[in-house]
Design an enzyme around this catalytic site. Structure first.
Site: not given
Ligand code: SF4
Length: 333
Positions: A23-24, A81, A42, A36, A135, A189, A117, A196, A205
């Site tokens: 979906w990008r 859900y 999921t 989304e 998020d 991250c 969101y 890192c 950072c």
């Protein structure tokens, strides 16, 4: 690093390491929205297959709106859900009725099941609205990079992180920024073992500099909700009943109640106990009470435990009682 520096570094990183997802690169609000919703609870690997199948069967919001709920739920099977699927189906009908996707955050928020969101994600990716989608990934990245220890699960935390994310989002590249934050939080991250060592913003950072990477973000411990089990016995003997005033140091101090048994066997009152109701739920702050109500009508006046007195049933309403006890009274009068 200035805010602009952070955003620029992140966007550069996204150009190199952003995830390839079906979906990008699309700007179809419907497809973005479906992705989304699927990804809310999921994992991405599983979500990808579902998204492809879903889009094949319902390629447009009109197709989804025209489907039966049964069919939508069948296609959703395995994702769990199910309210997500039901809400999405209902929202598809809202969108068709409305004549197309709303193009504002408020409009998107008015769709069933769409929260802040999702509205920000769809609004920025499909319509270029300059809004940050915040998020768990975003909380984590920002808390660490900027060394913020305001608990993320508090109103103040939400406000702090939303305001910061909103400052960082570039007006002309909100879509890329939001996707970059998602991907960076999910692949670099990460909650445990973040990368890192080759992080594009390591130099600035704050968590890394101060050795607090594994301490951020901070979550406030929620007080545990305790469950208590009460058995109330309403004793009726010659127009009298037994009450006591609730002692200090516990809930409902000073209010009256009938014979209470908590964490102990029911007493022998010389007659059968008639169960009037069981598991009556009463929610208090940090406590849930589950109560059983009994009626006892002994022929001989039983001896009462210390603290209880005999009160005429006619005069019950002179005694202040908790709402839970009112319920019991309404069953015996
Ligand atoms: S240096 Fe580590 S903790 Fe800081 S932003 Fe990069 S990956 Fe996250």
């Amino acid at each position: 690093m200035s805010e602009r520096g952070f955003t620029a570094a992140l966007l550069r990183w996204f150009g190199l390491y952003g995830r390839e997802l079906p979906w990008r690169g699309i700007d179809d609000a419907y497809g973005i929205w479906v992705s989304e919703v699927i990804l809310q609870q999921t994992r991405i690997e599983q979500g990808r297959d579902y998204w492809l199948r879903f889009m094949e069967r319902f390629p447009t919001v009109e197709a989804l709106a025209a489907a039966s709920e049964d069919e939508v739920l069948r296609l959703w099977q395995g994702l769990g859900y199910y309210s997500r699927a039901r809400n999405m189906h209902a929202a598809a009908r809202q969108i068709v009725e409305h004549g197309g996707f709303p193009r504002t955050i408020e409009g998107l928020r008015s769709l069933k099941g769409v929260g802040d969101y999702t509205a920000a994600a769809v609004g920025s990716m499909a319509f270029g609205l300059p809004v940050a989608a915040v998020d768990g990934n975003v909380y984590r990245v920002l808390a660490r990079h900027y060394g913020i220890d305001v608990p993320i699960n508090t109103t103040r935390g939400k406000r702090t992180f939303e305001a910061l994310a909103q400052e960082l989002v570039p007006a002309d590249a909100a879509s890329a920024f939001n996707q970059a934050m998602m991907d960076f939080g999910a692949t670099w991250c990460t909650p445990r073992s973040p990368r890192c060592i080759d992080c594009p913003v390591a130099e600035t950072c704050e968590a890394l500099r101060t050795g607090r990477v594994d301490q951020l973000p901070v979550k406030e411990k929620k007080l545990q909700v305790k469950e208590r089990h009460f058995s109330y016995i309403y004793i009726r003997h010659e127009g009298m009943t037994a009450l006591r005033r609730r002692p200090a140091g516990d809930i409902w101090q000073g209010l009256w109640e009938p014979l209470l048994v908590e964490d102990a066997p029911l007493p022998d009152l010389g007659c059968p106990l008639m169960l009037l109701a069981s598991g009556v739920k009463h929610v208090l702050t940090h406590r849930i009470l589950l109560a059983d109500f009994y009626l006892a009508e002994p022929e001989a006046r039983p001896e009462l435990p210390p603290g209880y007195i005999w009160v005429s049933e006619q005069e019950l309403d002179r005694h202040g009682v908790p709402r839970l006890v009112e319920k019991l009274f309404s069953m015996v009068h």
